[in-house]
Design an enzyme around this catalytic site. Structure first.
Site, PDB file in Angstrom:
ATOM      1  N   PRO A 187      39.387  37.455  45.380  1.00  0.00           N
ATOM      2  CA  PRO A 187      38.798  38.737  44.966  1.00  0.00           C
ATOM      3  C   PRO A 187      39.800  39.885  45.069  1.00  0.00           C
ATOM      4  CG  PRO A 187      37.440  37.651  46.627  1.00  0.00           C
ATOM      5  CD  PRO A 187      38.728  36.900  46.554  1.00  0.00           C
ATOM      6  N   GLU A 188      39.838  40.688  44.016  1.00  0.00           N
ATOM      7  CA  GLU A 188      40.695  41.869  43.989  1.00  0.00           C
ATOM      8  C   GLU A 188      39.763  43.091  43.938  1.00  0.00           C
ATOM      9  OE1 GLU A 188      43.768  41.410  40.964  1.00  0.00           O
ATOM     10  OE2 GLU A 188      43.742  39.240  41.220  1.00  0.00           O
TER      11      GLU A 188
ATOM     12  N   HIS B 184      28.525  26.285  53.260  1.00  0.00           N
ATOM     13  CA  HIS B 184      29.473  26.489  54.351  1.00  0.00           C
ATOM     14  C   HIS B 184      29.141  27.751  55.120  1.00  0.00           C
ATOM     15  CE1 HIS B 184      31.727  23.312  52.404  1.00  0.00           C
ATOM     16  NE2 HIS B 184      31.414  23.921  51.283  1.00  0.00           N
TER      17      HIS B 184
ATOM     18  N   ARG C  42      63.266  50.629  42.474  1.00  0.00           N
ATOM     19  CA  ARG C  42      62.951  49.299  43.011  1.00  0.00           C
ATOM     20  C   ARG C  42      63.582  48.219  42.135  1.00  0.00           C
ATOM     21  NH1 ARG C  42      57.903  49.544  46.124  1.00  0.00           N
ATOM     22  NH2 ARG C  42      58.186  47.324  46.471  1.00  0.00           N
TER      23      ARG C  42
END
Ligand SMILES: [Zn+2]
Length: 288
Positions: free
Chosen positions: A2-3, A104, A164
């Protein structure tokens, strides 16, 4: 995994249901789902009896503020930080979820309205952690800007990428650069901005940074509208799938034709993660 759009979808679904509810009790089915230095017993003691504030999200973390049960108006002294990682899911109901769907059990928070918030995690890489407000602020300071907040401007992104040398894809995955973006949305945003993911971040032109800035926001907003992307295990609350997988243009489409130029989508590995790109649309002077 998940983002931002997936965690935000879960937050939006839970907020009207669990805000201001008191946690009656806590059941921990697997001790390893309690993260941080405290023991599971300490976790349960810190959480039981508290009142939940409105769930929040920062980067890919889901945050449940905890208030003193009798003084809910006071500022939260601590919070639960939840990391869903690969396979964390929630079910909210007065009956346990169908075991065929939720096999689970991980952590159950029993609420004062008779319902329980069930957390299920097949791979048990995620989990819950109680943090003091101060400890959380310390972590929060190290995270990059939220890409859907007004402070995330094209100029801010240019500042983050400037100088960068690392590949732009890797820089986007770094939560200190832009918070909440992971593998799916970095790949999709770079495709939409027509930028080769291997390009050094600092080599992007002003126009490219502008395109990337718009693409990141557009793809995250579209994914939020679709309640996230279900390619493997992600589910919104109570087992609902997202729908943005139907709108992916490169992610998980290796060998399939590009929706723009029909060339087959390629997969490459960067920093141990799969990157998907179109060799036609994302070609540039730095391409291999
Ligand atoms: Zn293409």
């Amino acid at each position: 995994m998940p983002e931002l759009p997936e965690v935000e979808t879960i937050r939006r679904e839970l907020a009207p249901e669990i805000s201001h509810r008191r946690i009656r009790s806590v059941r921990i089915h697997h001790d390893d789902l309690v993260l941080g230095p405290g023991s599971p017993a300490e976790f349960a003691a810190a959480v039981a009896g508290r009142r939940l504030g409105e769930p929040a999200r920062r980067a890919k973390y889901l945050l449940f503020p905890l208030h003193d049960a009798s003084r809910a108006a006071d500022p939260a002294e601590c919070l639960i930080r939840i990391q869903l990682r690969m396979s964390g899911r929630f079910w909210l109901g007065s009956e346990p979820p169908d075991p065929s769907e939720f096999r689970h059990p991980g952590i159950d928070l029993e609420l004062d309205d008779g319902r329980t918030l069930y957390y299920d995690d097949v791979r048990r890489l995620g989990g819950f952690e109680v943090l003091s407000t101060d400890a959380w602020e310390e972590i929060e300071r190290r995270l990059g800007p939220e890409p859907l907040e007004p402070g995330f401007t094209g100029a801010r992104l240019a500042e983050i990428l400037g100088g960068r040398r690392a590949p732009i894809k890797n820089v986007l995955l770094d939560q200190r650069s832009v918070a909440g973006v992971g593998n799916i949305y970095a790949s999709e945003a770079l495709f939409r901005a027509r930028i080769d993911p291997r390009r050094p971040a600092g080599s992007l032109s002003r126009a490219e940074v502008g395109r990337l800035h718009r693409a990141i926001r557009a793809v995250l907003r579209a994914a939020l509208r679709g309640s996230g992307t279900t390619v493997r295990s992600y589910r919104a609350v109570n087992g609902r799938s997202g729908s943005f997988q139907n709108e992916l243009r490169v992610y998980a489409r290796e060998g399939e034709p590009c929706r723009v130029c029909r060339r087959p989508i390629e997969r490459l590995v960067q920093a141990g993660r799969s990157t998907f790109l179109c060799p036609g649309c994302q070609r540039g002077p730095w391409s291999a």
